[in-house]
Design a protein around this motif. Structure first.
Motif, PDB file in Angstrom:
ATOM      1  N   ILE A 299       0.826  -1.215   0.000  1.00  2.41           N
ATOM      2  CA  ILE A 299       0.000   0.000   0.000  1.00  2.41           C
ATOM      3  C   ILE A 299       0.859   1.264   0.000  1.00  2.41           C
ATOM      4  O   ILE A 299       0.652   2.182  -0.806  1.00  2.41           O
ATOM      5  CB  ILE A 299      -0.963  -0.010   1.213  1.00  2.41           C
ATOM      6  CG1 ILE A 299      -2.101  -1.003   0.961  1.00  2.41           C
ATOM      7  CG2 ILE A 299      -1.526   1.378   1.493  1.00  2.41           C
ATOM      8  CD1 ILE A 299      -2.957  -1.284   2.177  1.00  2.41           C
ATOM      9  N   ILE A 300       1.837   1.324   0.923  1.00  2.00           N
ATOM     10  CA  ILE A 300       2.677   2.525   1.033  1.00  2.00           C
ATOM     11  C   ILE A 300       3.528   2.713  -0.211  1.00  2.00           C
ATOM     12  O   ILE A 300       3.724   3.843  -0.684  1.00  2.00           O
ATOM     13  CB  ILE A 300       3.542   2.451   2.313  1.00  2.00           C
ATOM     14  CG1 ILE A 300       2.633   2.572   3.531  1.00  2.00           C
ATOM     15  CG2 ILE A 300       4.598   3.556   2.327  1.00  2.00           C
ATOM     16  CD1 ILE A 300       3.312   2.307   4.850  1.00  2.00           C
ATOM     17  N   MET A 301       3.990   1.614  -0.788  1.00  2.73           N
ATOM     18  CA  MET A 301       4.789   1.711  -2.016  1.00  2.73           C
ATOM     19  C   MET A 301       3.932   2.224  -3.169  1.00  2.73           C
ATOM     20  O   MET A 301       4.391   3.030  -3.988  1.00  2.73           O
ATOM     21  CB  MET A 301       5.360   0.325  -2.354  1.00  2.73           C
ATOM     22  CG  MET A 301       6.563   0.358  -3.270  1.00  2.73           C
ATOM     23  SD  MET A 301       8.015   1.010  -2.454  1.00  2.73           S
ATOM     24  CE  MET A 301       8.737   1.936  -3.787  1.00  2.73           C
ATOM     25  N   LEU A 302       2.677   1.790  -3.251  1.00  2.00           N
ATOM     26  CA  LEU A 302       1.755   2.274  -4.287  1.00  2.00           C
ATOM     27  C   LEU A 302       1.476   3.766  -4.119  1.00  2.00           C
ATOM     28  O   LEU A 302       1.433   4.517  -5.099  1.00  2.00           O
ATOM     29  CB  LEU A 302       0.440   1.489  -4.249  1.00  2.00           C
ATOM     30  CG  LEU A 302       0.445   0.097  -4.886  1.00  2.00           C
ATOM     31  CD1 LEU A 302      -0.807  -0.675  -4.507  1.00  2.00           C
ATOM     32  CD2 LEU A 302       0.564   0.182  -6.411  1.00  2.00           C
ATOM     33  N   ILE A 303       1.285   4.197  -2.866  1.00  2.00           N
ATOM     34  CA  ILE A 303       1.040   5.625  -2.600  1.00  2.00           C
ATOM     35  C   ILE A 303       2.250   6.456  -3.036  1.00  2.00           C
ATOM     36  O   ILE A 303       2.104   7.475  -3.724  1.00  2.00           O
ATOM     37  CB  ILE A 303       0.734   5.858  -1.099  1.00  2.00           C
ATOM     38  CG1 ILE A 303      -0.616   5.240  -0.728  1.00  2.00           C
ATOM     39  CG2 ILE A 303       0.731   7.358  -0.771  1.00  2.00           C
ATOM     40  CD1 ILE A 303      -0.886   5.209   0.769  1.00  2.00           C
ATOM     41  N   CYS A 304       3.444   6.016  -2.638  1.00  2.00           N
ATOM     42  CA  CYS A 304       4.673   6.748  -2.984  1.00  2.00           C
ATOM     43  C   CYS A 304       4.882   6.805  -4.499  1.00  2.00           C
ATOM     44  O   CYS A 304       5.262   7.847  -5.047  1.00  2.00           O
ATOM     45  CB  CYS A 304       5.883   6.101  -2.312  1.00  2.00           C
ATOM     46  SG  CYS A 304       5.929   6.315  -0.524  1.00  2.00           S
ATOM     47  N   ASP A 305       4.631   5.684  -5.178  1.00  2.00           N
ATOM     48  CA  ASP A 305       4.822   5.668  -6.633  1.00  2.00           C
ATOM     49  C   ASP A 305       3.790   6.538  -7.343  1.00  2.00           C
ATOM     50  O   ASP A 305       4.116   7.209  -8.322  1.00  2.00           O
ATOM     51  CB  ASP A 305       4.739   4.233  -7.164  1.00  2.00           C
ATOM     52  CG  ASP A 305       5.014   4.162  -8.654  1.00  2.00           C
ATOM     53  OD1 ASP A 305       6.151   4.471  -9.060  1.00  2.00           O
ATOM     54  OD2 ASP A 305       4.090   3.835  -9.421  1.00  2.00           O
ATOM     55  N   THR A 306       2.554   6.548  -6.856  1.00  2.00           N
ATOM     56  CA  THR A 306       1.505   7.394  -7.445  1.00  2.00           C
ATOM     57  C   THR A 306       1.875   8.868  -7.308  1.00  2.00           C
ATOM     58  O   THR A 306       1.714   9.649  -8.246  1.00  2.00           O
ATOM     59  CB  THR A 306       0.140   7.129  -6.771  1.00  2.00           C
ATOM     60  OG1 THR A 306      -0.177   5.730  -6.897  1.00  2.00           O
ATOM     61  CG2 THR A 306      -0.962   7.941  -7.437  1.00  2.00           C
ATOM     62  N   ILE A 307       2.415   9.238  -6.131  1.00  3.54           N
ATOM     63  CA  ILE A 307       2.863  10.619  -5.918  1.00  3.54           C
ATOM     64  C   ILE A 307       4.028  10.949  -6.852  1.00  3.54           C
ATOM     65  O   ILE A 307       4.089  12.035  -7.433  1.00  3.54           O
ATOM     66  CB  ILE A 307       3.277  10.838  -4.446  1.00  3.54           C
ATOM     67  CG1 ILE A 307       2.050  10.748  -3.533  1.00  3.54           C
ATOM     68  CG2 ILE A 307       3.961  12.200  -4.260  1.00  3.54           C
ATOM     69  CD1 ILE A 307       2.380  10.659  -2.057  1.00  3.54           C
ATOM     70  N   SER A 308       4.961  10.009  -7.014  1.00  2.97           N
ATOM     71  CA  SER A 308       6.154  10.259  -7.838  1.00  2.97           C
ATOM     72  C   SER A 308       5.811  10.462  -9.311  1.00  2.97           C
ATOM     73  O   SER A 308       6.562  11.096 -10.048  1.00  2.97           O
ATOM     74  CB  SER A 308       7.144   9.102  -7.702  1.00  2.97           C
ATOM     75  OG  SER A 308       6.718   7.966  -8.430  1.00  2.97           O
TER      76      SER A 308
END
Length: 343
Positions: A299-308
């Motif tokens: 979940i956190i990796m998906l959030i970070c990648d979406t922001i990036s």
């Protein structure tokens, strides 16, 4: 019973959140694609626009799968290391695997000028860099496993891993000093992490590695629970400590090594996610923490990648910068909140 019901509800929300964020990650970018079109494309049909179909299948779906695999792998390996070393600051790269991978890539990118022209092109290709990273992390892995068989003290293995890391960093620094600006730029881009541009073959290899590491981790849940109270307590329960330690180290090495090879060194996730899972689930039982850490990592990796991806923009931020900038404050806040609750 009350805790079991609470955990079941938490897991339900985490799985639902993971599915929503997976679709969101595919949807957002320089071009926004509606959820309906994504569902239609992934369920065997075709998106209404051929360009959307091409973007989903060839770019965004492979990247989203890579993001989930990276989040899962780094988070679980971080949990294993923190329990084995009984150190909250231990992470997946504490064994020096990241430094070994960096050394392998540095030899290829920064030392490519020393190779014959026909080999330079092969070495500097994406597969050449992955191979160099794999060889570098594998050599460190073999060295750590060799040492772990001969050392009884777990903390000594931690020190050996840090020494391998320092040794590798020193050589990378020396190579950097004699490199051109172009070579340094390429190495810097690799070190910032990259979750895109993986072929389906690369994703399949990464999936097998992450699955293998997960299965070894699952097999280590009972030993991990026993290790919470120390090595002597674990031995008193009849645990074959050396064998358990070797399996845990091997699982971490497969997870962290394969992810670094394909995606570069990704900061924060492996160190912080286990703490988040422990704070949310309020337990030290690894049967629960394993699945909680797995879901939180994805979940956190998906959030970070979406922001990036900077939705609606043309630029893409370095994933390492995003994981650190947005992740570190969250962990500090959670720890302060925990301290306030205890006080």
């Amino acid at each position: 019973m009350k805790n079991q019901k609470r955990n079941t509800i938490l897991f339900f929300y985490l799985v639902a959140g993971l599915l929503f964020l997976f679709f969101t990650n595919i949807s957002l970018g320089s071009i926004t694609i509606p959820f309906k079109e994504i569902y239609q494309s992934l369920s065997g049909g075709y998106a209404s626009k051929s360009t959307w179909e091409y973007i989903i299948i060839n770019y965004r779906l492979p990247k989203a799968i890579t993001v989930v695999l990276v989040g899962i792998g780094l988070s679980i390996s971080g949990l294993l290391m923190q329990t084995l070393f009984r150190n909250p600051l231990a992470g997946p790269y504490v064994l020096g695997l990241s430094s070994g991978a960096s050394l392998g890539v540095a030899f290829v990118i920064l030392g490519a000028a020393l190779l014959p022209p026909f080999l330079q092109e092969i070495a500097l290709s994406s597969y050449g860099i992955v191979l160099a990273s794999t060889i570098g992390s594998s050599l460190v892995l073999l060295a750590v496993l060799f040492v772990s068989v001969r050392l009884r003290d777990t903390m000594s293995i931690l020190i050996v891993g840090l020494m391998f890391g320092s040794f590798s960093t020193a050589i990378v620094g020396t190579l950097s000093y004699f490199s051109t600006a172009e070579q340094l730029q390429k190495f810097t881009f690799w070190s910032l992490g990259n979750l895109g541009n993986l072929s389906w073959t690369s994703i399949l290899i990464l999936s097998v590695c992450v699955l293998t590491g997960m299965l070894l981790s699952l097999a280590s849940i009972k030993p991990l629970n026993a290790l919470l109270l120390g090595e002597n307590y674990a031995r008193s329960l009849g645990l074959n400590y050396k064998k358990a330690r070797l399996i845990i180290l091997f699982a971490t090495s497969i997870l962290a090594g394969s992810i670094t090879a394909f995606a570069g060194p990704i900061a924060f996730i492996g160190l912080a996610v286990p703490h988040i899972a422990k704070l949310v689930f309020q337990t030290s039982n690894h049967t629960i923490l394993f699945w909680g850490t797995l879901l939180f990592g994805a979940i956190i990796m998906l959030i970070c990648d979406t922001i990036s991806q900077v939705p609606g923009g043309e630029i893409t931020l370095p994933i390492n910068a995003v994981t650190s900038i947005f992740g570190a404050p969250i962990v500090i806040w959670l720890l302060l909140r925990k301290q306030k609750m205890v006080g």
